[in-house]
Enzyme design. Sequence first.
Site, PDB file in Angstrom:
ATOM      1  N   LYS A  50       0.828  -1.209   0.000  1.00  0.00           N
ATOM      2  CA  LYS A  50       0.000   0.000   0.000  1.00  0.00           C
ATOM      3  C   LYS A  50       0.861   1.257   0.000  1.00  0.00           C
ATOM      4  O   LYS A  50       0.398   2.337  -0.341  1.00  0.00           O
ATOM      5  CB  LYS A  50      -0.906   0.018   1.252  1.00  0.00           C
ATOM      6  CG  LYS A  50      -1.826  -1.196   1.383  1.00  0.00           C
ATOM      7  CD  LYS A  50      -2.760  -1.086   2.588  1.00  0.00           C
ATOM      8  CE  LYS A  50      -2.086  -1.183   3.937  1.00  0.00           C
ATOM      9  NZ  LYS A  50      -1.616  -2.526   4.331  1.00  0.00           N
ATOM     10  N   PHE A  90      12.816  -5.034   4.498  1.00  0.00           N
ATOM     11  CA  PHE A  90      13.800  -5.763   5.299  1.00  0.00           C
ATOM     12  C   PHE A  90      13.112  -6.457   6.485  1.00  0.00           C
ATOM     13  O   PHE A  90      13.335  -7.645   6.753  1.00  0.00           O
ATOM     14  CB  PHE A  90      14.888  -4.768   5.748  1.00  0.00           C
ATOM     15  CG  PHE A  90      15.662  -5.106   6.983  1.00  0.00           C
ATOM     16  CD1 PHE A  90      16.311  -6.324   7.141  1.00  0.00           C
ATOM     17  CD2 PHE A  90      15.786  -4.160   8.009  1.00  0.00           C
ATOM     18  CE1 PHE A  90      17.051  -6.604   8.299  1.00  0.00           C
ATOM     19  CE2 PHE A  90      16.522  -4.435   9.156  1.00  0.00           C
ATOM     20  CZ  PHE A  90      17.143  -5.663   9.305  1.00  0.00           C
ATOM     21  N   ASP A  95      10.540 -11.114   9.059  1.00  0.00           N
ATOM     22  CA  ASP A  95       9.406 -11.465   9.923  1.00  0.00           C
ATOM     23  C   ASP A  95       8.659 -12.686   9.388  1.00  0.00           C
ATOM     24  O   ASP A  95       8.237 -13.552  10.159  1.00  0.00           O
ATOM     25  CB  ASP A  95       8.462 -10.263  10.044  1.00  0.00           C
ATOM     26  CG  ASP A  95       7.215 -10.577  10.847  1.00  0.00           C
ATOM     27  OD1 ASP A  95       7.330 -10.722  12.083  1.00  0.00           O
ATOM     28  OD2 ASP A  95       6.130 -10.728  10.241  1.00  0.00           O
ATOM     29  N   ASP A  99       7.926 -15.919  11.509  1.00  0.00           N
ATOM     30  CA  ASP A  99       6.533 -16.268  11.824  1.00  0.00           C
ATOM     31  C   ASP A  99       6.027 -17.462  11.016  1.00  0.00           C
ATOM     32  O   ASP A  99       4.848 -17.806  11.116  1.00  0.00           O
ATOM     33  CB  ASP A  99       5.613 -15.057  11.544  1.00  0.00           C
ATOM     34  CG  ASP A  99       5.798 -13.935  12.559  1.00  0.00           C
ATOM     35  OD1 ASP A  99       6.465 -14.170  13.585  1.00  0.00           O
ATOM     36  OD2 ASP A  99       5.286 -12.828  12.319  1.00  0.00           O
ATOM     37  N   ARG A 104       2.182 -13.048   1.501  1.00  0.00           N
ATOM     38  CA  ARG A 104       2.402 -11.623   1.799  1.00  0.00           C
ATOM     39  C   ARG A 104       2.014 -10.866   0.553  1.00  0.00           C
ATOM     40  O   ARG A 104       2.439 -11.234  -0.544  1.00  0.00           O
ATOM     41  CB  ARG A 104       3.884 -11.429   2.153  1.00  0.00           C
ATOM     42  CG  ARG A 104       4.384 -10.014   2.207  1.00  0.00           C
ATOM     43  CD  ARG A 104       3.950  -9.261   3.434  1.00  0.00           C
ATOM     44  NE  ARG A 104       4.424  -9.831   4.677  1.00  0.00           N
ATOM     45  CZ  ARG A 104       3.983  -9.427   5.887  1.00  0.00           C
ATOM     46  NH1 ARG A 104       3.076  -8.474   5.998  1.00  0.00           N
ATOM     47  NH2 ARG A 104       4.436 -10.012   6.974  1.00  0.00           N
ATOM     48  N   ASP A 166       8.317  -9.932  21.021  1.00  0.00           N
ATOM     49  CA  ASP A 166       7.253 -10.656  20.311  1.00  0.00           C
ATOM     50  C   ASP A 166       7.617 -12.142  20.214  1.00  0.00           C
ATOM     51  O   ASP A 166       6.798 -13.030  20.487  1.00  0.00           O
ATOM     52  CB  ASP A 166       7.093 -10.030  18.925  1.00  0.00           C
ATOM     53  CG  ASP A 166       6.133 -10.780  18.000  1.00  0.00           C
ATOM     54  OD1 ASP A 166       5.066 -10.232  17.690  1.00  0.00           O
ATOM     55  OD2 ASP A 166       6.462 -11.904  17.555  1.00  0.00           O
ATOM     56  N   LYS A 192       7.735  -2.904  18.047  1.00  0.00           N
ATOM     57  CA  LYS A 192       7.872  -3.627  16.771  1.00  0.00           C
ATOM     58  C   LYS A 192       7.162  -2.912  15.616  1.00  0.00           C
ATOM     59  O   LYS A 192       7.482  -3.140  14.459  1.00  0.00           O
ATOM     60  CB  LYS A 192       7.388  -5.082  16.882  1.00  0.00           C
ATOM     61  CG  LYS A 192       5.892  -5.283  16.778  1.00  0.00           C
ATOM     62  CD  LYS A 192       5.510  -6.755  16.571  1.00  0.00           C
ATOM     63  CE  LYS A 192       4.002  -6.900  16.527  1.00  0.00           C
ATOM     64  NZ  LYS A 192       3.553  -8.246  16.213  1.00  0.00           N
ATOM     65  N   PHE A 231      -2.869   0.909  15.356  1.00  0.00           N
ATOM     66  CA  PHE A 231      -2.656   0.268  14.052  1.00  0.00           C
ATOM     67  C   PHE A 231      -2.300  -1.212  14.220  1.00  0.00           C
ATOM     68  O   PHE A 231      -2.803  -2.081  13.501  1.00  0.00           O
ATOM     69  CB  PHE A 231      -1.527   1.001  13.315  1.00  0.00           C
ATOM     70  CG  PHE A 231      -1.165   0.410  11.975  1.00  0.00           C
ATOM     71  CD1 PHE A 231      -1.851   0.768  10.829  1.00  0.00           C
ATOM     72  CD2 PHE A 231      -0.123  -0.506  11.855  1.00  0.00           C
ATOM     73  CE1 PHE A 231      -1.506   0.239   9.583  1.00  0.00           C
ATOM     74  CE2 PHE A 231       0.225  -1.042  10.615  1.00  0.00           C
ATOM     75  CZ  PHE A 231      -0.474  -0.668   9.482  1.00  0.00           C
ATOM     76  N   ASP A 235      -4.065  -4.718  13.125  1.00  0.00           N
ATOM     77  CA  ASP A 235      -3.370  -5.825  12.453  1.00  0.00           C
ATOM     78  C   ASP A 235      -3.703  -7.149  13.136  1.00  0.00           C
ATOM     79  O   ASP A 235      -3.962  -8.161  12.475  1.00  0.00           O
ATOM     80  CB  ASP A 235      -1.854  -5.568  12.460  1.00  0.00           C
ATOM     81  CG  ASP A 235      -1.077  -6.636  11.687  1.00  0.00           C
ATOM     82  OD1 ASP A 235      -1.019  -6.545  10.454  1.00  0.00           O
ATOM     83  OD2 ASP A 235      -0.550  -7.584  12.321  1.00  0.00           O
ATOM     84  N   ASP A 236      -3.713  -7.143  14.456  1.00  0.00           N
ATOM     85  CA  ASP A 236      -4.026  -8.368  15.212  1.00  0.00           C
ATOM     86  C   ASP A 236      -5.487  -8.775  14.997  1.00  0.00           C
ATOM     87  O   ASP A 236      -5.806  -9.967  14.872  1.00  0.00           O
ATOM     88  CB  ASP A 236      -3.782  -8.154  16.714  1.00  0.00           C
ATOM     89  CG  ASP A 236      -2.298  -8.062  17.051  1.00  0.00           C
ATOM     90  OD1 ASP A 236      -1.451  -8.138  16.138  1.00  0.00           O
ATOM     91  OD2 ASP A 236      -1.991  -7.909  18.251  1.00  0.00           O
TER      92      ASP A 236
END
Length: 347
Positions: A50, A90, A95, A99, A104, A166, A192, A231, A235-236
């Site tokens: 975005k 990066f 990540d 994860d 993505r 995290d 983070k 924000f 996301d969560d």
Amino acid sequence: MAQRTTLKEFESVFPKLEETLLAHAKKYNLPQKELEWYKKSLETNTLGGKCNRGMSVPDSVSALLGGPLSEEQYFQAAALGWMTELLQAFFLVSDDIMDSSITRRGKPCWYRQEGVGMVAINDAFMLESAIYTLLKTYFRQHPSYVALLELFHEVTFQTEIGQLCDLLTAPEDNVNLDNFSMEKYRFIVVYKTAYYSFYLPVALALHQLNIATPKNLKQAEDILIPLGEYFQIQDDYLDNFGLPEHIGKIGTDIMDNKCSWLVNQALAIATPEQRKILEENYGRKDKDKEAAVKKLYDELQLEQRYKEYEEKRVGEIRELISKVDETEGLKKEVFEAFLSKIYKRSK
Ligand code: GPP
Ligand code: MG
Ligand code: MG
Ligand code: MG
């Protein structure tokens, strides 16, 4: 009147920056195959998002100036914006490995693309290096060069300590819900996400214009950190309640044992029986167990709880924005633009 950049305008700056980066690699006689690899990694990992963070730099510069930018100002702001996007690239490439993510931006994560695998780790490092190549190329003579350099370094460190927390709060082989708390959660998300996604673009804009002062940087931080926290809560929420087609990624927080906003809310209101369901099903790499947690989230009406939280939080942030002191060059509009971009977002 401040002007908002369009994605098209912002993207039109990228080829020149890419050329600079490839020329830098060519100086060392990087062989053709590796040069093409670097190009592909740059394009795949930096484009196609975005660009909210990147575009926030020119938007903030324009809001601070209260008018449109000269060509030179726009190029500088967009270059700083693309450095923010490189930092994000990066982080995301790294990540997604950490994860075990699948997709993505609607495509397989970079490390899962054909022939990439763990080369992605080195690609992530090179995306980070690209920031400093661009900064040196275009800002070496700028009065705020050292401040810009230090800002990128500090924000990177802040993001890494957030990521550390995290990860250590989400061990793969040991689910212990007592490790989670809203206090822990706040630390994780502030570091983070909030610093690099919200504070960084505005601090960059202030430095570009050479109007950063300890006071206006602190004021910006005091609003942008709560905004960034909000924000990441979105996301969560979207990790579980968003549509993969919309958000471009498949949620992994439940299986990854993440200290997410949703699990913290669930723990706050669960009965002993419901807590037992969480204990037995959270953080396991098992589709049925993940489904049991999702069912519990529905029973606990977490979607509704999130929507109430959102309204309350946005009211508080609007209140903070209304109190911004504009005497040292800050503008309320900088923050209003951020808020309007993310309020009720679904991706
Ligand atoms: C977002 O967390 C945080 C980051 C992308 C920062 C990563 C930091 C590093 C130092 C690598 P997330 O895992 O919830 O994001 P997403 O949902 O997009 O995977
Ligand atoms: Mg992730
Ligand atoms: Mg993560
Ligand atoms: Mg997430």
